[in-house]
Design an enzyme around this catalytic site. Structure first.
Site, PDB file in Angstrom:
ATOM      1  N   HIS A  10       0.829  -1.212   0.000  1.00  0.00           N
ATOM      2  CA  HIS A  10       0.000   0.000   0.000  1.00  0.00           C
ATOM      3  C   HIS A  10       0.866   1.265   0.000  1.00  0.00           C
ATOM      4  O   HIS A  10       0.397   2.337   0.390  1.00  0.00           O
ATOM      5  CB  HIS A  10      -0.959   0.037   1.198  1.00  0.00           C
ATOM      6  CG  HIS A  10      -1.862  -1.144   1.300  1.00  0.00           C
ATOM      7  ND1 HIS A  10      -3.062  -1.247   0.622  1.00  0.00           N
ATOM      8  CD2 HIS A  10      -1.724  -2.307   1.990  1.00  0.00           C
ATOM      9  CE1 HIS A  10      -3.632  -2.403   0.891  1.00  0.00           C
ATOM     10  NE2 HIS A  10      -2.842  -3.075   1.716  1.00  0.00           N
ATOM     11  N   SER A  46      15.859  20.207 -15.524  1.00  0.00           N
ATOM     12  CA  SER A  46      14.796  21.209 -15.521  1.00  0.00           C
ATOM     13  C   SER A  46      15.336  22.499 -16.111  1.00  0.00           C
ATOM     14  O   SER A  46      16.482  22.882 -15.865  1.00  0.00           O
ATOM     15  CB  SER A  46      14.302  21.453 -14.094  1.00  0.00           C
ATOM     16  OG  SER A  46      13.493  22.618 -14.025  1.00  0.00           O
TER      17      SER A  46
END
Length: 431
Positions: free
Chosen positions: A141, A262
């Site tokens: 999970h 970036s």
């Protein structure tokens, strides 16, 4: 497929020139079969083989007028061959050539994919061997669960890819099917012996019962198998993306010298290749849906499948090939950070060892509900607090120390106890 994602090795198989070459290959194989059975002169076949050729630009020029790609092709071939060309396409319908030649393209593509899959298998196997004992936290999970090793994670990938290898080997036999049975598949103007000989020459087997086309469940199976491979590659890519998050940073894509992450933020090192693979998997899956739509043709054939396959089949093969190349390189050069894995494993004072503490307390005589409540209280007290220390809390809890010695508590926090059976998995995979 756009050039950006097309590697020459696979792209060449789906070029117009290669397609037309497979058409000619089928036509010549049929002529040879007809000659062997005495239906056409051997001298004519020799002349056809010596002279037969085509010009892709000329074929398109003719097609613009006749609006039929096979007729355009045959017209152009006969411009080279001359009178002997009257024996080409004798008793055939267009789909005899189209579907049989398509099988040749699909087999050739699959052979390349199997080669690239073997490269991926070796890359994963090598990395799994390298990190056999690199301890990390397992997650369920998305939440820390119990210790495992990074090599064991990779062993799971290897088992999955080996299943794909077996599926694709089976698929190669399924797709290697031709048909030379004429209009609606009844052999009205050509006999099954011609089909058998021609297919044998081409390395194919005759379709069991074709209509005017080979049934498209075979092609749908092909694309679905590629979609399944792509889904697994996406699973690996998503795992890398998750493990590369700044607050996890257990692995990282190789960042080349001079690479930039970036345009605005110089610090960024983004998992761009894994993200690209995720997007590509979506495309291959969508092609599987289109291939399934192609199965339901009208009666003995229509051509609603044709326009779909001109896009779906080359794109699925080219994309899957690119994805295999990318994930292989990504795994081979993956940066692995064991020190970060150790750090994450031990956050909140080793709270991930809660089950072992629980089982040890039960073994010492506590009932499960009481033991669970004791362990959960300390675990939740330590959870999500900078100073949280599950091990310290357990070691100071009198309900625990009454049952367990210091050495027994220490043993509960030894990650090696979680790894003692992993060798069996490695043995199954031959790592």
């Amino acid at each position: 497929m756009i050039e950006r994602y097309t590697l020459p090795e696979m792209g060449n198989l789906w070029s117009e020139a290669y397609k037309l070459q497979t058409w000619l290959q089928v036509e010549i194989a049929v002529c040879e079969a007809q000659a062997e059975l005495g239906y056409i002169p051997s001298e004519a076949v020799a002349e056809i083989k010596a002279k037969a050729n085509f010009d892709p630009k000329r074929v398109l020029e003719i097609e613009a007028e006749v609006r039929h790609d096979m007729i355009a092709f045959l017209t152009n071939v006969n411009e080279y061959v001359g009178d002997a060309g009257r024996y080409i396409h004798l008793g055939l319908t267009s789909s005899d050539v189209l579907d049989t030649a398509l099988a040749l393209q699909l087999v050739a593509s699959l052979d390349i994919l199997l080669q690239r899959l073997e490269d991926l298998i070796q890359a994963i196997r090598n990395k799994a061997r390298e990190h056999r004992y690199t301890v990390m936290i397992g997650r369920s999970h998305g939440i820390h669960a119990e210790p495992m090793t990074f090599g064991f994670k990779l062993a799971g990938w290897l088992a999955e890819v080996l299943r794909h290898q077996e599926r694709l080997r089976i698929l190669r036999g399924t797709i290697a099917v031709g048909k030379i049975s004429g209009a609606v598949g009844t052999y009205a103007n050509i006999e099954p012996r011609v089909e058998a000989i021609a297919c044998q020459k081409l390395g194919l087997k005759p379709d069991t019962a074709s209509t005017q086309v080979i049934s498209r469940d075979i092609h749908a199976d092909y694309v679905q198998q590629l979609a399944l491979v792509a889904a697994s590659i996406e699973r690996f890519a998503v795992e890398i993306r998750n493990l590369q998050k700044t607050d996890v940073l257990e692995v990282e894509e190789f960042f080349a010298k001079g690479q930039k992450g970036s345009s605005a933020m110089p610090h960024k090192r983004n998992p761009i290749r894994s993200e690209r693979l995720t997007g590509m998997a979506r495309l291959v899956r969508s092609h599987a849906g289109a291939a399934l739509e192609n199965v339901a043709l009208w009666h003995e054939r229509d051509i609603s499948h044709s326009s779909v396959e001109r896009v779906v089949l080359p794109d699925a093969c080219i994309l899957t090939h690119f994805m295999m190349h990318e994930i292989t390189d990504l795994v081979t050069n993956l940066l692995v950070y064991p020190q970060n894995m150790e750090r994450n494993l031990n956050c909140y004072g080793g709270v991930v060892f809660s089950q072992k503490v629980l089982l040890t307390l039960i073994d010492k005589g506590l009932n499960r509900e009481e033991a669970y409540a004791i362990v959960q209280q300390s675990a939740h007290t330590a959870w999500n607090k900078p100073e949280g220390n599950f091990r310290d809390l357990i070691s100071k809890d009198p309900r625990v120390t009454q049952k367990l010695s210091a050495a027994e508590i220490d043993a509960c926090f030894d990650p090696q106890q979680h790894l003692r059976h992993l060798d069996q998995v490695y043995q199954r995979l031959g790592i």
